[in-house]
Write an enzyme that holds these catalytic residues in place. Structure first.
Site, PDB file in Angstrom:
ATOM      1  N   GLU A  14     -52.700 -21.668  -1.240  1.00 41.92           N
ATOM      2  CA  GLU A  14     -53.983 -22.354  -1.307  1.00 41.92           C
ATOM      3  C   GLU A  14     -54.026 -23.367  -0.174  1.00 41.92           C
ATOM      4  O   GLU A  14     -54.549 -23.077   0.886  1.00 41.92           O
ATOM      5  CB  GLU A  14     -54.165 -23.005  -2.679  1.00 41.92           C
ATOM      6  CG  GLU A  14     -55.599 -23.426  -2.944  1.00 41.92           C
ATOM      7  CD  GLU A  14     -55.862 -23.646  -4.412  1.00 41.92           C
ATOM      8  OE1 GLU A  14     -56.903 -24.235  -4.739  1.00 41.92           O
ATOM      9  OE2 GLU A  14     -55.034 -23.236  -5.259  1.00 41.92           O
ATOM     10  N   GLU A  28     -50.315 -31.527 -10.536  1.00 39.87           N
ATOM     11  CA  GLU A  28     -51.699 -31.060 -10.551  1.00 39.87           C
ATOM     12  C   GLU A  28     -52.339 -31.241 -11.922  1.00 39.87           C
ATOM     13  O   GLU A  28     -53.493 -31.624 -12.036  1.00 39.87           O
ATOM     14  CB  GLU A  28     -51.746 -29.575 -10.162  1.00 39.87           C
ATOM     15  CG  GLU A  28     -53.129 -28.955 -10.216  1.00 39.87           C
ATOM     16  CD  GLU A  28     -53.126 -27.496  -9.799  1.00 39.87           C
ATOM     17  OE1 GLU A  28     -54.193 -26.990  -9.410  1.00 39.87           O
ATOM     18  OE2 GLU A  28     -52.064 -26.859  -9.858  1.00 39.87           O
TER      19      GLU A  28
END
Length: 909
Positions: free
Chosen positions: A471, A745
Site C-alpha cells: 500500500e 493501524e
C-alpha cells in the site's frame, strides 16, 4: 541580540531554488527580557566579499520598520538561473539599537526556464521479460569527460522518471535516497541540485548513475507496476565553471553508455536481487572500458513540469544495532532490532565462496513459533537476495527499496554472525526534529516515542499510511488528522507544501479532493472493485485535507505563500461540497467514515456534514488572512448556515446527536457546531458514552485526534487524562503495555484474547491514532499558539493531571525554541518557561504565585487570576515561577505536616 539560524525557504544554505522571490527567516537570541525586533535590514549579493564590504549588488532592503523575522520576501533584482547568492541581516530592538550583522548565508538558484535545459531523458532499451515477472533490472549509465582547467564551481542538476543514484569518479554524489521523490509524473517531476565542486579534478573524469523503477515503473500500492511508465529514464546536466570565466557542460544524451547491471531488480514493494558476480569492477572510473556497453534510447519529450525539489530529501537519519541475535531451528539467524523501523539492513558477509546466496528477510512481528509474521504484507516482499562473488568481505545493502520491520532473518551465512553483522539504516524525509516532551510517566514517554517513530517511518516523500505492505499510499485523511502532531515532532512546513501540490495535482475537475495523493491508480482501483462500494470522490475527513493542511501550515509556520497557493483549490472544494449537498447536509455515502472505530458506528452524513462545515470555517479564516474580505464574509455566512442545518438535522432537544457515538459529539464540539446549552449537554453525553464503555475510547481515525481537545475545551480535562492513562483495550497505552514501538493501524491489531487481527489489513506502523501527540504537547507541556501565526504570540498553559509529577520539553518554532518545565510536589508547583525573542506569551501558572516570583521580572504585566490559574503577559526571556496550588491541596499538605516547600523544589527553582 545575536542573530542565528538564517534560512532561505525553510532551509539552511539551500541549492537549486526555482522560486523567483525566495523568503528569508532568522532567529534572535538574547539573555535579556522583553526583547522585540522593531526593524530589519537585509543585504543580498553575488559574492561574500560584497557583503563584507556592505556593497550588495542585488538587494539592499534598507532599514524596514517591521517586527517580521519570518518569511521576509526577497525584493531585489531579478535572480538568474544557476547563480549563487549570499545574504545577511541585522535588526533593531525596542530601543532602536541595531544588532551586529548576522553571519552570511548562501543559496543558489536552479534552472528557471525549461528552455535552458540541454540534457535529454535517456533510458536503456527495455529488456525482454526476465525470470522475475514484472520486475526490471536497474541499469547503469556512464559518460567520461575531461576537466581542462582549474574549476571555480560546478553543479549537477539531476532527475529521473524512476529513482537514481549519481556518482562522480567513483564517489556517490549527495546523501539523498529515492530521488527525485514521488509526484504525479504525468504532471510534474522534481529535480535535485548538487554542489560538486569538490569532486572536480584535472584530467579524465566519469559521471555515472544507477536508475531504479521506483514509483514510476515499479510496483505501487495494490495496483501493480507501470503506473506512470514502463521504463525508467535519467536526466543529468553538469555545469562546470572554470576560474578563467569559461564554462563547460556534460549532459545526458545519446553519447552515454548503459549496461543492464548486477541489480536484477530493486523494487519499492518487492525488495531486491543483486548478483555481485555481474558487477563491472571500476565502472564509475575513467579507466573503465565500456566498449561492450550499449547506447541509450532518448525520450522524445517529457510534457510534465520539471521543478526544483520542494520538500526535504529522504536520507538515512539514524542507524540501529540489533539488541539480540539467535540461531533458529531452520539454520537461519534471527536479529531483533529492538525498534519497529523503516529502511533496510546493511549486511556484512565474510569468507563466502563464489555463488553463495544470502537472503535478508524482514517483518514487524513474530509468529508464535518465532517465524516472521509476514502474512500482513499481502503482495509486498520484504526481502533481499544477494549472490556473492567470493570477495573476502562484502558489505551489502539494497538500492531502491525500503521495508517496515523490527525483526530480520538472515539465511545462507556459513559462519555465525555477531550483533555487528547487520546495521539497521533508518530512512525518512529529512525533517528536522523540533519537539521533545518527557514526563514522570514511563508509559507516556514510550507513547510519545512510538508516535515519533510512526512519523519517521511514514514520512517518505509523501505521508504514507504504512511502510510494509503493498500500500504505502499518501492517504489524505490520515495526513490531515496527524498534521498538527507532526508539526510538533518535526519541521514539516516544506514537506506538507510539496504534499499539497500532490493533492492539488490529484484534485478532480469537479473540485473534489482525492482519497490519496499522488493518485497512482486508486480511483481506477475503486471503480474496478464494485464489491467495496468505495466510489465516493469526496470522502469526509479525507478530501478535507485540502483545507486542513494548508491552514495548519499557515498557523504553525506563518506561511502565507503556501496558503495563497492552495486557496483557489480550497474554494473549489467547498463550492463542490455545497453544490453536492441537500439543504447543506452531505449525503451519507462516504466510504470510510470514522475509519477503524471500535464498538461504535458514526453516521456518515453527520461526519461528512461536520467536516463540510469545518472546511468552510477554515476557508473563511484563510480568506480573512489573505485579505479576501468578500470571500471571508461569504464563507462565514455559509458556515453559519451549515451549522444551523446540522443542528436541525442531527441535534435533539436533549443535546443528543444522531448516532450517539463519541465521535459525533467530539466533532460537533471541536468544529463549533453547537450553540448555547447544546455544548454542555453534548459534553455530558460524551462523558456518559465514555463511562458506558468503561472509561474507554471508541473513536477511529477521524474522531481520535479531537477527542481529548474537545473534552479539555469543555472543562473535562479529568476525563481526558483518564482516557490518556487507560492501559486496557482499547487505549493508547494498551499497545505500549504489550511492547509496541510504533503506533498500530488498529486498536485491535493484536489483543491478548484474539491474537493478530485479520492480516488483510493489519499494520503495526500507522501514525493516525498517534494524533493524540498534539494534545500532549498543548496540555501536558502547555505550549499553544496564541492569536498570531507561527507562535508569534504564545499561550503557555500546562494542565497537570493524570498523576503526573513533572514534565519538561521544548518546541522549536520559527521564532526560536519555546521551553517549559514544571514540577509539582504536595501543594507546591514550580514552572520554568523560556520565551523566544520577538515573541510574547500569555502564561497560565496553576495555583497562586508567590509575590517574589514575579517581582524580579520587569517584562511581566497584567497580572490576574482565572479558573485556578495565575495569569499574566510576558515578553521574551527565561522565567521561574513558584506557586501554591488550591486550598484543598494546601489543607491536605498541612494535615500531613508537609506544608513547607520541599528542599529539592527549592533547589530546582
Amino acid at each position: 541580540m545575536k542573530i542565528t539560524d538564517l534560512k532561505t525557504e525553510y532551509f539552511e544554505n539551500p541549492l537549486g531554488l526555482d522560486t523567483r522571490k525566495p523568503r528569508f527567516s532568522w532567529i534572535m537570541e538574547s539573555e535579556a527580557y522583553g526583547l522585540v525586533q522593531t526593524a530589519y535590514q537585509v543585504m543580498a549579493a553575488t559574492s561574500v566579499q560584497r557583503l563584507k564590504d556592505d556593497a550588495p549588488d542585488v538587494w539592499d532592503s534598507g532599514k524596514v520598520l517591521s517586527d517580521q523575522s519570518v518569511h521576509v520576501e526577497y525584493d531585489g533584482s531579478p535572480l538568474a538561473s544557476r547563480q549563487v547568492y549570499y545574504w545577511k541581516v541585522r535588526v533593531w530592538d525596542g530601543e532602536d539599537q541595531p544588532s551586529a550583522w548576522s553571519g552570511i548565508a548562501r543559496y543558489s538558484m536552479g534552472i528557471l526556464e525549461r528552455s535552458e535545459w540541454k540534457a535529454r531523458w535517456i533510458a536503456r532499451s527495455k529488456p525482454e521479460q526476465t525470470e522475475y515477472e514484472g520486475l526490471l533490472p536497474s541499469p547503469y549509465f556512464r559518460r567520461s569527460f575531461r576537466v581542462e582547467k582549474p574549476v571555480r564551481q560546478a553543479f549537477a542538476y539531476a532527475s529521473a522518471l524512476g529513482l537514481y543514484e549519481l556518482h562522480l569518479n567513483g564517489e556517490r554524489v549527495g546523501q539523498d535516497y529515492f530521488a527525485p521523490g514521488w509526484t504525479d509524473y504525468g504532471k510534474r517531476v522534481q529535480y535535485q541540485t548538487y554542489d560538486v565542486t569538490a569532486f572536480m579534478q584535472p584530467g579524465e573524469m566519469t559521471v555515472g548513475a544507477v536508475v531504479g523503477t521506483g514509483w514510476y515503473a515499479g510496483h505501487v500500492g495494490m495496483f501493480g507496476n507501470n503506473r506512470y511508465g514502463d521504463n525508467p529514464h535519467l536526466l543529468v546536466e553538469l555545469h562546470i565553471e572554470y576560474e578563467d570565466g569559461t564554462s563547460a557542460q556534460v549532459v545526458t544524451d545519446e553519447t552515454w553508455k548503459t549496461f543492464a547491471g548486477p541489480i536484477l531488480y530493486s523494487d519499492l514493494l518487492k525488495g531486491e536481487a543483486y548478483d555481485s558476480r555481474l558487477e563491472p569492477q571500476g565502472w564509475k572510473l575513467p579507466s573503465f572500458d565500456d566498449a561492450a556497453w550499449e547506447r541509450p534510447v532518448v525520450l522524445g519529450r517529457y510534457d510534465g513540469a520539471l521543478t526544483a525539489q520542494i520538500d526535504p530529501p529522504v536520507r538515512v537519519m539514524k542507524e540501529l544495532l540489533p539488541v539480540s541475535l539467535k540461531r533458529t531451528e531452520r539454520g537461519t539467524y534471527l536479529f531483533d532490532m529492538g525498534q519497529n523501523m523503516v529502511g533496510w539492513v546493511r549486511l556484512r558477509v565474510e569468507d563466502a565462496p563464489p555463488g553463495q546466496t544470502v537472503t535478508v528477510a524482514c517483518a514487524e512481528m513474530l509468529n508464535a513459533d518465532n517465524t516472521l509474521y509476514s502474512i500482513n504484507l499481502r503482495e509486498a516482499v520484504q526481502q533481499e537476495t544477494y549472490m556473492l562473488n567470493g570477495e573476502k568481505e562484502a558489505v551489502l545493502e539494497p538500492h531502491f527499496t525500503f521495508h517496515g520491520f523490527r525483526y530480520v532473518e538472515v539465511a545462507g551465512l556459513l559462519s555465525p554472525p555477531t550483533l555487528n553483522t547487520v546495521i539497521g539504516r533508518v530512512v525518512h524525509s529529512a525533517t528536522a526534529r523540533t519537539g521533545e516532551l518527557h514526563t514522570s510517566n514511563v508509559m507516556l514517554n514510550k507513547l510519545l516515542s512510538n508516535i515519533e517513530w510512526g512519523q519517521r517511518g511514514n514520512f517518505i516523500s509523501v505521508p504514507t499510511d504504512c511502510p510494509q505492505r503493498d500500500e504505502r499510499l499518501g492517504w489524505t485523511g490520515d495526513a490531515q488528522i496527524f498534521a498538527r502532531t507532526a508539526s510538533f515532532n518535526m519541521d514539516v512546513g516544506r514537506f506538507f507544501h510539496k504534499y499539497m501540490i500532490d493533492v492539488m495535482d490529484a484534485q478532480h475537475a469537479s473540485g473534489a479532493f482525492p482519497d490519496v495523493a499522488p493518485d497512482a491508480g486508486w480511483e481506477e482501483f475503486k471503480h474496478n472493485h464494485e464489491e467495496l462500494n468505495w466510489h465516493a470522490p469526496d470522502n469526509g475527513g479525507w478530501g478535507d485535507a485540502g483545507a486542513v493542511i494548508p491552514w495548519t501550515v499557515y498557523q504553525v509556520y506563518g506561511d502565507r505563500r503556501t496558503l495563497r497557493e492552495c486557496y483557489p483549490a480550497m474554494v473549489r472544494w467547498v463550492e463542490y461540497l455545497q453544490a453536492n449537498s441537500d439543504g447543506l447536509i452531505r449525503p451519507g455515502y462516504s466510504n470510510y467514515g470514522d475509519w477503524l472505530s471500535v464498538n461504535a458506528e458514526t453516521p456518515k452524513d453527520v461526519l461528512d456534514t461536520a467536516y463540510f462545515a469545518y472546511s468552510t470555517r477554515l476557508l473563511a479564516q484563510a480568506a480573512a488572512a489573505l485579505g479576501e474580505t468578500g470571500d471571508a464574509q461569504r464563507f462565514d455566512r455559509l458556515f453559519a448556515e451549515i451549522k444551523e442545518a446540522f443542528r436541525r438535522a442531527f441535534v435533539g432537544r436533549d443535546g443528543r446527536i444522531k448516532g450517539d457515538t463519541q465521535t459525533v459529539y467530539v466533532l460537533a464540539l471541536k468544529m463549533n457546531l453547537l450553540s448555547g446549552e447544546e455544548r454542555s449537554l453534548a459534553t455530558e453525553h460524551l462523558v456518559r458514552n465514555i463511562e458506558e464503555h468503561g472509561n474507554h475510547l471508541t473513536t477511529g481515525f477521524l474522531g481520535v485526534g479531537y477527542l481529548l481537545p474537545a473534552l479539555t475545551e469543555a472543562g473535562r480535562e479529568d476525563v481526558a487524562y483518564s482516557l490518556l492513562m487507560q492501559d486496557t483495550f482499547p487505549s493508547w497505552l494498551y499497545s505500549v503495555k504489550h511492547g509496541a514501538t510504533t503506533i498500530w493501524e488498529r486498536w485491535d491489531a493484536w489483543t491478548e484474547t484474539d491474537g493478530f487481527q485479520n492480516p488483510g489489513m493489519n499494520s503495526f506502523n500507522h501514525y493516525s491514532l498517534g494524533s493524540v501527540g498534539e494534545w500532549m504537547y498543548q496540555n501536558i507541556l502547555g505550549i499553544n499558539n496564541g492569536d498570531g501565526t507561527g507562535y508569534k504570540h504564545l499561550i503557555l498553559r500546562p494542565r497537570p493531571g493524570g498523576g503526573l509529577q513533572h514534565a519538561s520539553g521544548e518546541f522549536r518554532s520559527v521564532y526560536g525554541t519555546i521551553r517549559v518545565e514544571w514540577k509539582r510536589e504536595q501543594s507546591w508547583f514550580v514552572m520554568k518557561a523560556a520565551i523566544p525573542v520577538n515573541t510574547t506569551a500569555t502564561v497560565y501558572v496553576p495555583g497562586v504565585i508567590l509575590n517574589d516570583s514575579l517581582q524580579v521580572y520587569d517584562s511581566v504585566h497584567n497580572l490576574r487570576t482565572e479558573g485556578g490559574y495565575t495569569v499574566f503577559e510576558a515578553g521574551s526571556g527565561s522565567y521561574t515561577f513558584i506557586s501554591r496550588l488550591s486550598r484543598a491541596s494546601g489543607a491536605q499538605a498541612r494535615e500531613n505536616g508537609s506544608d513547607a516547600m520541599p528542599d529539592q523544589m527549592m533547589q530546582s527553582s
